[in-house]
Design an enzyme around this catalytic site. Structure first.
Site, PDB file in Angstrom:
ATOM      1  N   PHE A  14       6.040  13.004  73.381  1.00 36.00           N
ATOM      2  CA  PHE A  14       4.710  13.418  72.914  1.00 36.00           C
ATOM      3  C   PHE A  14       4.491  13.148  71.422  1.00 36.00           C
ATOM      4  O   PHE A  14       3.532  13.648  70.839  1.00 36.00           O
ATOM      5  CB  PHE A  14       4.492  14.908  73.213  1.00 36.00           C
ATOM      6  CG  PHE A  14       4.562  15.228  74.684  1.00 36.00           C
ATOM      7  CD1 PHE A  14       3.463  15.004  75.494  1.00 36.00           C
ATOM      8  CD2 PHE A  14       5.734  15.697  75.249  1.00 36.00           C
ATOM      9  CE1 PHE A  14       3.520  15.272  76.857  1.00 36.00           C
ATOM     10  CE2 PHE A  14       5.809  15.972  76.612  1.00 36.00           C
ATOM     11  CZ  PHE A  14       4.698  15.761  77.424  1.00 36.00           C
ATOM     12  N   LEU A  46     -11.013  17.360  67.656  1.00 34.36           N
ATOM     13  CA  LEU A  46     -12.463  17.512  67.787  1.00 34.36           C
ATOM     14  C   LEU A  46     -13.180  16.647  66.745  1.00 34.36           C
ATOM     15  O   LEU A  46     -14.367  16.834  66.497  1.00 34.36           O
ATOM     16  CB  LEU A  46     -12.866  18.987  67.587  1.00 34.36           C
ATOM     17  CG  LEU A  46     -12.326  20.005  68.595  1.00 34.36           C
ATOM     18  CD1 LEU A  46     -12.825  21.408  68.263  1.00 34.36           C
ATOM     19  CD2 LEU A  46     -12.735  19.636  70.028  1.00 34.36           C
ATOM     20  N   ALA A  82     -15.120  13.748  65.499  1.00 37.00           N
ATOM     21  CA  ALA A  82     -15.908  12.592  65.948  1.00 37.00           C
ATOM     22  C   ALA A  82     -15.714  11.458  64.951  1.00 37.00           C
ATOM     23  O   ALA A  82     -15.378  11.684  63.792  1.00 37.00           O
ATOM     24  CB  ALA A  82     -17.378  12.979  66.023  1.00 37.00           C
ATOM     25  N   GLY A  83     -15.890  10.237  65.396  1.00 34.20           N
ATOM     26  CA  GLY A  83     -15.688   9.105  64.497  1.00 34.20           C
ATOM     27  C   GLY A  83     -16.083   7.800  65.145  1.00 34.20           C
ATOM     28  O   GLY A  83     -17.183   7.691  65.712  1.00 34.20           O
ATOM     29  N   CYS A  99      -1.585   3.964  72.980  1.00 38.28           N
ATOM     30  CA  CYS A  99      -1.397   4.885  74.111  1.00 38.28           C
ATOM     31  C   CYS A  99      -2.658   5.431  74.756  1.00 38.28           C
ATOM     32  O   CYS A  99      -2.818   5.290  75.966  1.00 38.28           O
ATOM     33  CB  CYS A  99      -0.450   5.994  73.697  1.00 38.28           C
ATOM     34  SG  CYS A  99       1.213   5.318  73.533  1.00 38.28           S
TER      35      CYS A  99
HETATM   36  N1  LIG Z   1       4.077   4.564  70.391  1.00 39.04           N
HETATM   37  C1  LIG Z   1       3.966   5.862  70.589  1.00 39.04           C
HETATM   38  O1  LIG Z   1       3.537   6.598  69.705  1.00 39.04           O
HETATM   39  C2  LIG Z   1       4.347   6.487  71.891  1.00 39.04           C
HETATM   40  C3  LIG Z   1       4.703   5.718  72.996  1.00 39.04           C
HETATM   41  N2  LIG Z   1       5.044   6.313  74.180  1.00 39.04           N
HETATM   42  C4  LIG Z   1       5.464   5.513  75.328  1.00 39.04           C
HETATM   43  O2  LIG Z   1       6.814   5.081  75.075  1.00 39.04           O
HETATM   44  C5  LIG Z   1       7.032   3.768  75.592  1.00 39.04           C
HETATM   45  C6  LIG Z   1       7.496   2.853  74.477  1.00 39.04           C
HETATM   46  O3  LIG Z   1       6.451   2.754  73.529  1.00 39.04           O
HETATM   47  P1  LIG Z   1       6.677   2.065  72.095  1.00 39.04           P
HETATM   48  O4  LIG Z   1       7.940   2.566  71.520  1.00 39.04           O
HETATM   49  O5  LIG Z   1       5.404   2.230  71.358  1.00 39.04           O
HETATM   50  O6  LIG Z   1       6.859   0.553  72.541  1.00 39.04           O
HETATM   51  P2  LIG Z   1       7.315  -0.692  71.644  1.00 39.04           P
HETATM   52  O7  LIG Z   1       6.589  -1.853  72.214  1.00 39.04           O
HETATM   53  O8  LIG Z   1       7.180  -0.354  70.207  1.00 39.04           O
HETATM   54  O9  LIG Z   1       8.877  -0.822  71.965  1.00 39.04           O
HETATM   55  C7  LIG Z   1       9.409  -1.187  73.203  1.00 39.04           C
HETATM   56  C8  LIG Z   1      10.784  -1.813  72.951  1.00 39.04           C
HETATM   57  O10 LIG Z   1      11.420  -2.089  74.200  1.00 39.04           O
HETATM   58  C9  LIG Z   1      12.173  -3.288  74.038  1.00 39.04           C
HETATM   59  N3  LIG Z   1      12.514  -3.854  75.351  1.00 39.04           N
HETATM   60  C10 LIG Z   1      11.712  -4.497  76.233  1.00 39.04           C
HETATM   61  N4  LIG Z   1      12.429  -4.876  77.316  1.00 39.04           N
HETATM   62  C11 LIG Z   1      13.701  -4.442  77.123  1.00 39.04           C
HETATM   63  C12 LIG Z   1      14.897  -4.528  77.882  1.00 39.04           C
HETATM   64  N5  LIG Z   1      14.910  -5.117  79.070  1.00 39.04           N
HETATM   65  N6  LIG Z   1      16.025  -3.979  77.363  1.00 39.04           N
HETATM   66  C13 LIG Z   1      16.012  -3.397  76.153  1.00 39.04           C
HETATM   67  N7  LIG Z   1      14.902  -3.293  75.389  1.00 39.04           N
HETATM   68  C14 LIG Z   1      13.759  -3.805  75.869  1.00 39.04           C
HETATM   69  C15 LIG Z   1      11.251  -4.167  73.216  1.00 39.04           C
HETATM   70  O11 LIG Z   1      11.966  -5.243  72.615  1.00 39.04           O
HETATM   71  C16 LIG Z   1      10.718  -3.159  72.205  1.00 39.04           C
HETATM   72  O12 LIG Z   1      11.539  -3.087  71.063  1.00 39.04           O
HETATM   73  C17 LIG Z   1       5.711   3.373  76.243  1.00 39.04           C
HETATM   74  O13 LIG Z   1       5.761   3.713  77.606  1.00 39.04           O
HETATM   75  C18 LIG Z   1       4.685   4.232  75.528  1.00 39.04           C
HETATM   76  O14 LIG Z   1       3.547   4.481  76.327  1.00 39.04           O
HETATM   77  C19 LIG Z   1       5.081   7.682  74.324  1.00 39.04           C
HETATM   78  C20 LIG Z   1       4.774   8.484  73.258  1.00 39.04           C
HETATM   79  C21 LIG Z   1       4.388   7.968  71.955  1.00 39.04           C
HETATM   80  O1  LIG Z   2       1.542   8.772  74.076  1.00 40.62           O
HETATM   81  C1  LIG Z   2       1.425   8.448  72.912  1.00 40.62           C
HETATM   82  O2  LIG Z   2       1.639   7.334  72.470  1.00 40.62           O
HETATM   83  C2  LIG Z   2       0.957   9.429  71.892  1.00 40.62           C
HETATM   84  O3  LIG Z   2      -0.488   9.263  71.801  1.00 40.62           O
HETATM   85  C3  LIG Z   2      -1.115  10.087  70.834  1.00 40.62           C
HETATM   86  O4  LIG Z   2      -0.581   9.830  69.536  1.00 40.62           O
HETATM   87  P1  LIG Z   2      -1.079   8.592  68.626  1.00 40.62           P
HETATM   88  O5  LIG Z   2      -1.798   7.604  69.481  1.00 40.62           O
HETATM   89  O6  LIG Z   2       0.087   8.161  67.842  1.00 40.62           O
HETATM   90  O7  LIG Z   2      -2.102   9.208  67.573  1.00 40.62           O
HETATM   91  P2  LIG Z   2      -3.212  10.371  67.607  1.00 40.62           P
HETATM   92  O8  LIG Z   2      -3.053  11.175  66.392  1.00 40.62           O
HETATM   93  O9  LIG Z   2      -3.236  11.087  68.898  1.00 40.62           O
HETATM   94  O10 LIG Z   2      -4.561   9.534  67.455  1.00 40.62           O
HETATM   95  C4  LIG Z   2      -4.984   8.638  68.468  1.00 40.62           C
HETATM   96  C5  LIG Z   2      -6.379   8.121  68.133  1.00 40.62           C
HETATM   97  O11 LIG Z   2      -7.342   9.148  68.278  1.00 40.62           O
HETATM   98  C6  LIG Z   2      -8.163   9.215  67.113  1.00 40.62           C
HETATM   99  N1  LIG Z   2      -8.604  10.618  66.925  1.00 40.62           N
HETATM  100  C7  LIG Z   2      -7.698  11.631  66.925  1.00 40.62           C
HETATM  101  C8  LIG Z   2      -8.117  12.933  66.789  1.00 40.62           C
HETATM  102  C9  LIG Z   2      -9.479  13.228  66.650  1.00 40.62           C
HETATM  103  O12 LIG Z   2      -9.915  14.400  66.524  1.00 40.62           O
HETATM  104  N2  LIG Z   2     -10.357  12.197  66.641  1.00 40.62           N
HETATM  105  C10 LIG Z   2      -9.950  10.889  66.784  1.00 40.62           C
HETATM  106  O13 LIG Z   2     -10.818   9.984  66.785  1.00 40.62           O
HETATM  107  C11 LIG Z   2      -7.272   8.706  65.990  1.00 40.62           C
HETATM  108  O14 LIG Z   2      -8.053   8.247  64.913  1.00 40.62           O
HETATM  109  C12 LIG Z   2      -6.519   7.608  66.700  1.00 40.62           C
HETATM  110  O15 LIG Z   2      -7.266   6.418  66.717  1.00 40.62           O
HETATM  111  C13 LIG Z   2      -0.817  11.561  71.165  1.00 40.62           C
HETATM  112  O16 LIG Z   2      -1.394  12.396  70.159  1.00 40.62           O
HETATM  113  C14 LIG Z   2       0.693  11.799  71.239  1.00 40.62           C
HETATM  114  O17 LIG Z   2       0.945  13.142  71.641  1.00 40.62           O
HETATM  115  C15 LIG Z   2       1.290  10.855  72.272  1.00 40.62           C
HETATM  116  O18 LIG Z   2       2.682  10.996  72.337  1.00 40.62           O
END
Ligand SMILES: NC(=O)C1=CN([C@@H]2O[C@H](COP(=O)(O)OP(=O)(O)OC[C@H]3O[C@@H](n4cnc5c(N)ncnc54)[C@H](O)[C@@H]3O)[C@@H](O)[C@H]2O)C=CC1
Ligand SMILES: O=C(O)[C@H]1O[C@H](OP(=O)(O)OP(=O)(O)OC[C@H]2O[C@@H](n3ccc(=O)[nH]c3=O)[C@H](O)[C@@H]2O)[C@H](O)[C@@H](O)[C@@H]1O
Length: 438
Positions: free
Chosen positions: A160, A258, A260-261, A268
């Site tokens: 999260f 909440l 707006a923008g 994600c």
């Molecule tokens: N970015 C975020 O803030 C969040 C992401 N998630 C979820 O977590 C997951 C990962 O997201 P990110 O870290 O943003 O992705 P990312 O695209 O930044 O990283 C994914 C990594 O996996 C590696 N990879 C791909 N195939 C592979 C394999 N076969 N073996 C080993 N490594 C491999 C890639 O080279 C890359 O470094 C997604 O499902 C996303 O929805 C969940 C919460 C927050």
């Molecule tokens: O699954 C994920 O990847 C993550 O997605 C979001 O995190 P993130 O996308 O990093 O950033 P947020 O702070 O949630 O903002 C997302 C978007 O919503 C926009 N936003 C956020 C809050 C708000 O009140 N209004 C608004 O327009 C932000 O500007 C941004 O573009 C969730 O907040 C995380 O809990 C979750 O783990």
């Protein structure tokens, strides 16, 4: 505990560091050798506050390593966390290709051990309900092909964290969700996160998978609700910030998400809202609220631009400065940033564009090479006919706007994030426009 994290992107890298800080011995595994080499040398390939220092500390402490060779570490691991990407497929559903590749690799690498126990394989990536069972199937298929029995157990452990606050969120989560179908998997996963002292919720694997999508979809819904309401507020002369403030005092609503923008972006919310709809459609359902959430979000940048055009008239030939390119402050990530459709439209309208962002310019340059990228904020403002504030970077909010007014050719400022002080901006001579703010 010995933990392997497969996939060292935003989530994987943050997780390796947070778990090492919790006292575990952690190895991050990725297919990208450049990334692995950089991480092993203490260089973070992304910008994330505090993460690089923490990475270096844990590397130095000797509890954290990185490798491309899953086989080298897997036999020794109590828990394997899968954090590879799950990007959207053509129909919006989650593409599980990387997850399947890793699962099959695990099935080819696992070896029976004398204690007759196997590792816990926990999916941290955001995945549709039922994926845990599919991952189990992929691993088992490979084991069966080899005629080997390894009693591995599955878990779901959704993440999260937010970008820009990734390490903080990983170390201080509101809750840890553990989906497990066996007591041993639940108990081992609970001990992984015990050092954090965060509340833990143990559910079935399916419930945990759904909790993640439901949480993101609900947060996205709050934002789209407020964005649509902002359109009405603007028509009827109400101030959306005051409205949000008044709503947020109700504990049942709470003040978060909440604002707006110009719409939500990032890797994600857009993808997860789509993936949940795809899952529903595969189950013969259509999620009408999420359709509306997505549709409001898609049209929000256009709504903002309409307002800009209603004030400025045709944009052709105007010198427009865009402040902020990343989808939110504190990150260099421009994935699905609302700045992308806005820049595209401004370019199509023939505006001359200058952009400034503390971290997002290198990535945006690849997509919009003809935009002029300023080396600092004052330079970006010089001789502008209008300024569009798209990301609420602290540097932008704290800028000395009082003395900048004279630098602009025309003092029009459109604040897509409602972060500047409207009253002061008017006092300082700007024609200032927020989002449904009067
Ligand atoms: N970015 C975020 O803030 C969040 C992401 N998630 C979820 O977590 C997951 C990962 O997201 P990110 O870290 O943003 O992705 P990312 O695209 O930044 O990283 C994914 C990594 O996996 C590696 N990879 C791909 N195939 C592979 C394999 N076969 N073996 C080993 N490594 C491999 C890639 O080279 C890359 O470094 C997604 O499902 C996303 O929805 C969940 C919460 C927050
Ligand atoms: O699954 C994920 O990847 C993550 O997605 C979001 O995190 P993130 O996308 O990093 O950033 P947020 O702070 O949630 O903002 C997302 C978007 O919503 C926009 N936003 C956020 C809050 C708000 O009140 N209004 C608004 O327009 C932000 O500007 C941004 O573009 C969730 O907040 C995380 O809990 C979750 O783990």
């Amino acid at each position: 505990m010995k933990i392997t994290v497969v996939g060292t992107g935003y989530v994987g890298t943050t997780t390796t560091v947070a778990l090492a800080m919790s006292g575990h011995t952690v190895c991050g595994v990725d297919v990208d050798p450049v990334k692995v080499q950089a991480l092993q040398n203490g260089h973070l390939p992304i910008f994330e506050e505090g993460l690089q220092d923490a990475l270096r500390q844990e590397l130095a402490r000797g509890r954290l390593t990185f490798t491309c060779d899953l086989g080298q570490v897997i036999l020794d691991s109590d828990v394997v966390l899968l954090a590879v990407g799950t990007p959207p497929d053509a129909d919006g559903s989650a593409d599980l290709t990387a997850l399947e590749a890793v699962a099959r690799q695990l099935g080819r690498l696992f070896q029976p051990n004398p204690n007759q126990t196997g590792p816990i394989v926990a999916v941290k990536s955001t995945v549709p309900v039922g994926t845990g069972a599919r991952v189990r199937g992929w691993i088992q298929q490979e084991l069966t092909l080899r005629g080997v029995h390894v009693p591995f157990e599955m878990a779901s452990n959704p993440e999260f964290l937010r970008e820009g606050r990734a390490l903080h969120d990983a170390l201080h989560p509101d809750r840890v969700v553990i989906g497990a179908d066996t007591p041993r998997a639940a108990q081992l996963m609970e001990s992984v996160y015990l050092p954090l002292g965060a509340p833990q919720l143990v559910t079935s694997i399916r419930d945990a998978e759904m909790i993640k999508y439901a949480s993101n979809a609900f947060l996205a819904t709050k934002i789209s609700f407020m964005n649509e309401l902002a359109r009405l507020c603007e028509r009827v002369g109400a101030n959306i910030q005051q409205v949000a403030h008044g709503m947020g005092w109700d504990a049942r609503i709470n003040p978060h998400f909440l604002q707006a923008g110009i719409g939500y972006g990032g890797s994600c919310f857009p993808k997860d809202v789509q993936a949940l709809q795809a899952l529903a459609s595969q189950s013969g359902l259509s999620l009408q609220i999420l359709q509306a959430v997505e549709s409001v979000n898609r049209s929000q940048p256009g709504w903002f631009l309409q307002k800009v055009k209603s004030v400025l008239g045709p944009l052709h030939g105007l010198q427009i400065t865009v402040l902020g390119l990343t989808f939110k402050p504190g990150t260099d990530d421009i994935r699905e940033s609302p700045a992308i459709p806005i820049l595209k439209h401004l370019e199509e309208q023939g505006a001359h564009l200058t952009a400034y962002d503390p971290k997002g310019m290198a990535a945006m340059k690849q997509r919009f090479p003809s935009v002029l990228y300023a080396s600092n904020l004052p330079e970006a403002l010089r001789d502008a006919d209008a300024v569009l504030l798209l990301t609420e970077w602290k540097e932008v909010v704290d800028h000395d706007w009082a003395s900048s007014c004279k630098e602009l050719r025309q003092p029009f400022v459109f604040d897509g994030r409602n972060v500047l002080n409207a009253e002061l901006m008017h006092q300082w001579g700007y024609s200032y426009y927020g989002v449904a703010r009067h």
